[in-house]
Design a protein around this motif. Structure first.
Motif, PDB file in Angstrom:
ATOM      1  N   GLU A 174     -18.378   4.719 -17.347  1.00 24.02           N
ATOM      2  CA  GLU A 174     -17.331   5.493 -17.995  1.00 24.02           C
ATOM      3  C   GLU A 174     -16.437   4.740 -18.983  1.00 24.02           C
ATOM      4  O   GLU A 174     -15.856   5.144 -19.886  1.00 24.02           O
ATOM      5  CB  GLU A 174     -16.316   6.048 -16.940  1.00 24.02           C
ATOM      6  CG  GLU A 174     -16.906   7.242 -16.120  1.00 24.02           C
ATOM      7  CD  GLU A 174     -16.330   7.613 -14.851  1.00 24.02           C
ATOM      8  OE1 GLU A 174     -15.333   6.791 -14.470  1.00 24.02           O
ATOM      9  OE2 GLU A 174     -16.474   8.758 -14.375  1.00 24.02           O
ATOM     10  N   SER A 194     -21.670   9.341 -21.106  1.00 29.12           N
ATOM     11  CA  SER A 194     -21.942  10.276 -20.063  1.00 29.12           C
ATOM     12  C   SER A 194     -22.903   9.794 -19.007  1.00 29.12           C
ATOM     13  O   SER A 194     -24.058   9.197 -19.303  1.00 29.12           O
ATOM     14  CB  SER A 194     -21.988  11.251 -20.683  1.00 29.12           C
ATOM     15  OG  SER A 194     -23.316  11.575 -21.298  1.00 29.12           O
ATOM     16  N   SER A 226     -25.290  12.005 -18.407  1.00 28.33           N
ATOM     17  CA  SER A 226     -26.387  12.247 -18.933  1.00 28.33           C
ATOM     18  C   SER A 226     -27.174  11.626 -20.058  1.00 28.33           C
ATOM     19  O   SER A 226     -28.346  11.330 -20.218  1.00 28.33           O
ATOM     20  CB  SER A 226     -26.082  13.772 -19.785  1.00 28.33           C
ATOM     21  OG  SER A 226     -25.643  14.788 -18.878  1.00 28.33           O
TER      22      SER A 226
END
Length: 78
Positions: A30, A35, A37
């Motif tokens: 983060e 992300s 994904s």
């Protein structure tokens, strides 16, 4: 003929699993603005797998653990 099998670096595997258990792996990802994904795509796994790893529910093994560790190291030094 004997087949040679690559042995994962156990210290690296233990390190990345510790990052997962403590929540540090997610914080690194983060903090780098990546992300789940995107992380999953880079590793060739599903976003759900990354999520389970980061929550400490599952742990990657062998080459996959080493690849995740290498990516986290790179992200944490950028």
């Amino acid at each position: 003929m004997t087949k040679l099998v690559a042995v994962p670096d156990l210290q690296t595997v233990a390190w990345v699993r510790r990052l997962a258990r403590t929540g540090t792996a997610r914080l690194i990802r983060e903090g780098a603005g990546i992300s789940a994904s995107e992380m999953a795509r880079a590793l060739g796994v599903s976003p759900a797998a990354v999520s389970r790893w980061e929550r400490g529910e599952r742990a990657p093994k062998g080459d996959l653990a080493e690849a995740w560790a290498a990516l986290l190291r790179r992200l944490s030094t950028e």
